[in-house]
Scaffold this motif. Structure first.
Motif, short mmCIF file in Angstrom:
data_model
loop_
_atom_site.label_atom_id
_atom_site.label_comp_id
_atom_site.label_asym_id
_atom_site.label_seq_id
_atom_site.Cartn_x
_atom_site.Cartn_y
_atom_site.Cartn_z
N LEU A 100 11.37 -53.87 80.91
CA LEU A 100 11.05 -52.95 82.00
C LEU A 100 10.59 -53.73 83.23
O LEU A 100 11.01 -53.42 84.36
CB LEU A 100 9.99 -51.96 81.55
CG LEU A 100 9.57 -50.91 82.58
CD1 LEU A 100 10.75 -50.01 82.93
CD2 LEU A 100 8.42 -50.08 82.05
N LEU A 101 9.73 -54.73 83.02
CA LEU A 101 9.29 -55.56 84.15
C LEU A 101 10.46 -56.29 84.78
O LEU A 101 10.52 -56.43 86.02
CB LEU A 101 8.23 -56.55 83.68
CG LEU A 101 6.85 -55.98 83.35
CD1 LEU A 101 5.97 -57.06 82.75
CD2 LEU A 101 6.22 -55.37 84.59
N VAL A 103 13.59 -55.30 84.85
CA VAL A 103 14.40 -54.34 85.60
C VAL A 103 13.71 -53.95 86.91
O VAL A 103 14.36 -53.85 87.96
CB VAL A 103 14.68 -53.09 84.73
CG1 VAL A 103 15.26 -51.96 85.55
CG2 VAL A 103 15.62 -53.46 83.59
N LEU A 104 12.42 -53.75 86.89
CA LEU A 104 11.69 -53.34 88.08
C LEU A 104 11.62 -54.45 89.13
O LEU A 104 11.59 -54.18 90.33
CB LEU A 104 10.28 -52.88 87.72
CG LEU A 104 10.21 -51.58 86.92
CD1 LEU A 104 8.77 -51.26 86.54
CD2 LEU A 104 10.83 -50.43 87.68
N ARG A 105 11.60 -55.70 88.70
CA ARG A 105 11.54 -56.82 89.65
C ARG A 105 12.91 -57.21 90.20
O ARG A 105 13.01 -57.97 91.13
CB ARG A 105 10.89 -58.01 89.00
CG ARG A 105 9.41 -57.80 88.81
CD ARG A 105 8.76 -59.06 88.40
NE ARG A 105 7.32 -58.83 88.28
CZ ARG A 105 6.45 -59.78 88.21
NH1 ARG A 105 6.85 -61.04 88.22
NH2 ARG A 105 5.18 -59.52 88.13
#
Length: 106
Positions: A100-101, A103-105
């Motif tokens: 998730l991190l 993908v968000l970055r």
């Protein structure tokens, strides 16, 4: 109907093999996710990989010890199946957070 004699080693062997497959899958998934997310997340990915590989080694060794215990090759001890299942779930959750991190970055 004739009852066939049951081999007492089959069920513990299947259980041990299932846990060993789970440990191997955890190790491979941890390495792959760590490799894919290291550039975006950094050292946190290495920490999750180290914890995951350590946990996979413990699960693998415990599964083997459990099999030897059930077949009489080792003295009986308590096998914390629930603890391993909970730790396995936490590791999968940690890998999900890493993804998730990533993908968000991106």
């Amino acid at each position: 109907m004739t009852a066939t004699p049951r081999d007492p080693g089959l069920q513990p062997e299947r259980t041990a093999l299932a846990w060993q497959r789970s440990a191997l899958a955890l190790a491979v998934a941890t390495i792959v996710v760590g490799r894919l997310t290291f550039s975006a997340v950094g050292p946190a990915a290495l920490l999750v990989v180290a914890l995951g590989l350590g946990q996979a080694a413990v699960i693998f060794a415990t599964a083997h010890r459990h099999y030897r215990m059930r077949t009489g090759a080792q003295p009986a001890r308590r096998w914390p199946t629930a603890v391993h299942a909970a730790l396995l779930s936490l590791q999968v959750a940690a890998l999900s957070v890493l993804e998730l991190l990533d993908v968000l970055r991106s």
